[in-house]
Design a protein around this motif. Sequence first.
Motif, PDB file in Angstrom:
ATOM      1  N   ASP A  37      -2.635 -35.408   5.007  1.00  8.82           N
ATOM      2  CA  ASP A  37      -2.312 -36.657   5.686  1.00  8.82           C
ATOM      3  C   ASP A  37      -3.537 -37.448   6.079  1.00  8.82           C
ATOM      4  N   GLY A  38      -4.727 -36.869   5.951  1.00  8.13           N
ATOM      5  CA  GLY A  38      -5.954 -37.599   6.259  1.00  8.13           C
ATOM      6  C   GLY A  38      -6.821 -36.850   7.246  1.00  8.13           C
ATOM      7  N   PRO A  39      -8.051 -37.308   7.447  1.00  2.63           N
ATOM      8  CA  PRO A  39      -8.978 -36.605   8.339  1.00  2.63           C
ATOM      9  C   PRO A  39      -8.576 -36.675   9.808  1.00  2.63           C
ATOM     10  N   LEU A  40      -7.675 -37.620  10.139  1.00  3.32           N
ATOM     11  CA  LEU A  40      -7.220 -37.817  11.511  1.00  3.32           C
ATOM     12  C   LEU A  40      -5.740 -38.130  11.458  1.00  3.32           C
ATOM     13  N   THR A  41      -4.939 -37.266  12.087  1.00  2.00           N
ATOM     14  CA  THR A  41      -3.500 -37.464  11.978  1.00  2.00           C
ATOM     15  C   THR A  41      -2.831 -37.111  13.303  1.00  2.00           C
ATOM     16  N   LYS A  42      -1.599 -37.611  13.503  1.00  3.44           N
ATOM     17  CA  LYS A  42      -0.892 -37.428  14.759  1.00  3.44           C
ATOM     18  C   LYS A  42      -0.029 -36.163  14.735  1.00  3.44           C
ATOM     19  N   VAL A 295     -10.357 -35.436  25.161  1.00  6.04           N
ATOM     20  CA  VAL A 295      -9.535 -36.604  25.474  1.00  6.04           C
ATOM     21  C   VAL A 295     -10.429 -37.837  25.392  1.00  6.04           C
ATOM     22  N   ALA A 296      -9.895 -38.909  24.857  1.00  3.96           N
ATOM     23  CA  ALA A 296     -10.661 -40.155  24.757  1.00  3.96           C
ATOM     24  C   ALA A 296     -10.687 -40.850  26.111  1.00  3.96           C
ATOM     25  N   THR A 297     -11.874 -41.285  26.542  1.00  3.24           N
ATOM     26  CA  THR A 297     -11.995 -42.019  27.801  1.00  3.24           C
ATOM     27  C   THR A 297     -12.159 -43.520  27.562  1.00  3.24           C
ATOM     28  N   ALA A 298     -12.252 -43.909  26.301  1.00  3.99           N
ATOM     29  CA  ALA A 298     -12.326 -45.321  25.920  1.00  3.99           C
ATOM     30  C   ALA A 298     -11.756 -45.436  24.514  1.00  3.99           C
ATOM     31  N   ASP A 299     -11.411 -46.625  24.095  1.00  4.58           N
ATOM     32  CA  ASP A 299     -10.928 -46.815  22.727  1.00  4.58           C
ATOM     33  C   ASP A 299     -12.038 -46.472  21.741  1.00  4.58           C
ATOM     34  N   VAL A 300     -11.682 -45.731  20.696  1.00  6.15           N
ATOM     35  CA  VAL A 300     -12.631 -45.340  19.660  1.00  6.15           C
ATOM     36  C   VAL A 300     -11.986 -45.627  18.305  1.00  6.15           C
ATOM     37  N   GLU A 301     -12.650 -46.379  17.477  1.00 10.72           N
ATOM     38  CA  GLU A 301     -12.125 -46.665  16.138  1.00 10.72           C
ATOM     39  C   GLU A 301     -12.901 -45.850  15.111  1.00 10.72           C
ATOM     40  N   VAL A 302     -12.201 -45.000  14.374  1.00 12.39           N
ATOM     41  CA  VAL A 302     -12.803 -44.180  13.328  1.00 12.39           C
ATOM     42  C   VAL A 302     -11.845 -44.090  12.150  1.00 12.39           C
ATOM     43  N   GLU A 303     -12.403 -44.034  10.963  1.00 10.14           N
ATOM     44  CA  GLU A 303     -11.589 -43.885   9.755  1.00 10.14           C
ATOM     45  C   GLU A 303     -10.464 -44.924   9.704  1.00 10.14           C
ATOM     46  N   VAL A 305      -8.751 -45.999  12.105  1.00 12.56           N
ATOM     47  CA  VAL A 305      -7.704 -45.657  13.063  1.00 12.56           C
ATOM     48  C   VAL A 305      -8.237 -45.891  14.471  1.00 12.56           C
ATOM     49  N   LEU A 306      -7.387 -46.357  15.373  1.00 14.38           N
ATOM     50  CA  LEU A 306      -7.790 -46.571  16.756  1.00 14.38           C
ATOM     51  C   LEU A 306      -7.281 -45.424  17.628  1.00 14.38           C
ATOM     52  N   ILE A 307      -8.216 -44.662  18.175  1.00 14.57           N
ATOM     53  CA  ILE A 307      -7.889 -43.666  19.192  1.00 14.57           C
ATOM     54  C   ILE A 307      -7.982 -44.379  20.536  1.00 14.57           C
ATOM     55  N   ARG A 308      -6.889 -44.430  21.245  1.00 12.49           N
ATOM     56  CA  ARG A 308      -6.871 -45.188  22.500  1.00 12.49           C
ATOM     57  C   ARG A 308      -7.310 -44.315  23.676  1.00 12.49           C
ATOM     58  N   GLY A 310      -7.297 -42.245  26.839  1.00 10.83           N
ATOM     59  CA  GLY A 310      -6.232 -41.409  27.388  1.00 10.83           C
ATOM     60  C   GLY A 310      -5.510 -40.574  26.363  1.00 10.83           C
ATOM     61  N   GLU A 311      -5.801 -40.757  25.071  1.00  9.82           N
ATOM     62  CA  GLU A 311      -5.125 -39.969  24.031  1.00  9.82           C
ATOM     63  C   GLU A 311      -5.886 -38.655  23.786  1.00  9.82           C
ATOM     64  N   PRO A 312      -5.154 -37.540  23.712  1.00 12.09           N
ATOM     65  CA  PRO A 312      -5.799 -36.269  23.397  1.00 12.09           C
ATOM     66  C   PRO A 312      -6.322 -36.254  21.961  1.00 12.09           C
ATOM     67  N   VAL A 313      -7.454 -35.566  21.783  1.00 13.44           N
ATOM     68  CA  VAL A 313      -8.057 -35.377  20.459  1.00 13.44           C
ATOM     69  C   VAL A 313      -8.305 -33.883  20.296  1.00 13.44           C
ATOM     70  N   LEU A 314      -7.755 -33.294  19.258  1.00 18.66           N
ATOM     71  CA  LEU A 314      -7.852 -31.857  19.020  1.00 18.66           C
ATOM     72  C   LEU A 314      -8.566 -31.607  17.704  1.00 18.66           C
TER      73      LEU A 314
END
Length: 404
Positions: A37-42, A295-303, A305-308, A310-314
């Motif tokens: 599904d890609g390098p970053l997926t939900k 967990v993201a503390t600010a918006d991060v755009e990678v690949e 995709v926007l990681i907002r 407050g969103e967990p990153v695993l």
Amino acid sequence: MTSLNPAPPRETGLPEFPMQRTCPFQPPPGYAQLRADGPLTKVALLDGREAWVVTSHALARALLTDARISSDWGNPAFPVLSPVRGVIQKQTVMIGMDAPEHPRYRRMVIPAFTARRINGLRETLDRIVDERLTELLAGPKPADLVDFAVSVPSIAICGLLGIPYDDHEFFETETRKLVLRSSAEEAGAALGSLQRFLDELIGRKLDDPGEGLIDDLIGGPFAEGRIDRPTMVQMCTLMLMAGHETTANVILLGLLTLLENPAEFAALRAEPDLVPGAVEELMRYLSVAETIPRVATADVEVEGVLIRAGEPVLLANSAINRDSDAFPGPDRFDVRRAPRAHTGFGFGAHQCVGGNLARAELDIVFRALAARLPETVRLAVPADEIRPKGPAGPQGIFSLPITW
């Protein structure tokens, strides 16, 4: 902190995370679809929230050095993958912190991990490994390697912290409960028991100093008012858990992997100098620290995709360390590969401070196993009966019965 009681399931259509391994030393089967599904997926977490999962080696290393991707366990949005992990994540000192607190505490413990201090432990570890293997080989068959695997890092951490050897049996008993992680209640009780012990030990050392990390902290940061006693207890407890459980699991899964790959085991027997590189390969191949939560503390755009915020990153380590862009033929276990770019010890500011101690322990253990276990050594049960631990914490097994 996020509630440990899962929210009612939502029909998100997303794969559930964390995922369970079916083979103890292979990634969960569901990781193949995540990678596709890609390098970053939900994915969907047990508490009903959605999270991002990283399966790319390059992206993982980039995010692990991005200050917007936080390790702060006290952040209410930080992911909790299981009740047991929730118990552990209440102990935030150093590991569960960001800058400036994290580097301030990290600098306090770095002197304990100098080459001189680690080399000073090697003679003791060599002796203990030899004694425990002698006992195992002279005992009844089949033999379970669990007690051996737990005892070695327990004794190493006792030496590092400055815990008297006379206390090692209590220490091994309580740390074994944390390693086996049968329930949040048992883990919490063992954690409390260890913290009371460490607090009492600090009290004794205030009157009668010795040599070890606890003594270094008492004589330096504590005497100078840079750390208080409860914080010192938390710091030592976390260092105990972080170093002990991972190393014990690598010993167990490492021997299982070697038994299932007899040609590689034979190579170590024939060429002991391959062991240091084989340790790195085991860290990559096994990826015992399966999930690195952030967990993201600010918006991060990678690949794209926007990681907002407050969103967990695993970061799914056994997918990251099986990325073919970083490791050719990643599913092949090869003791001659000697990879150094793996994320088995993490990466970036939070890379394991005890990595070189763990390397020394594993080098001693696998040299001894290759030299002393009979060539007839084998599993005493079918391989598919070796049960992996649950998906939320460090990966490992509950039992490794062997015979010869």
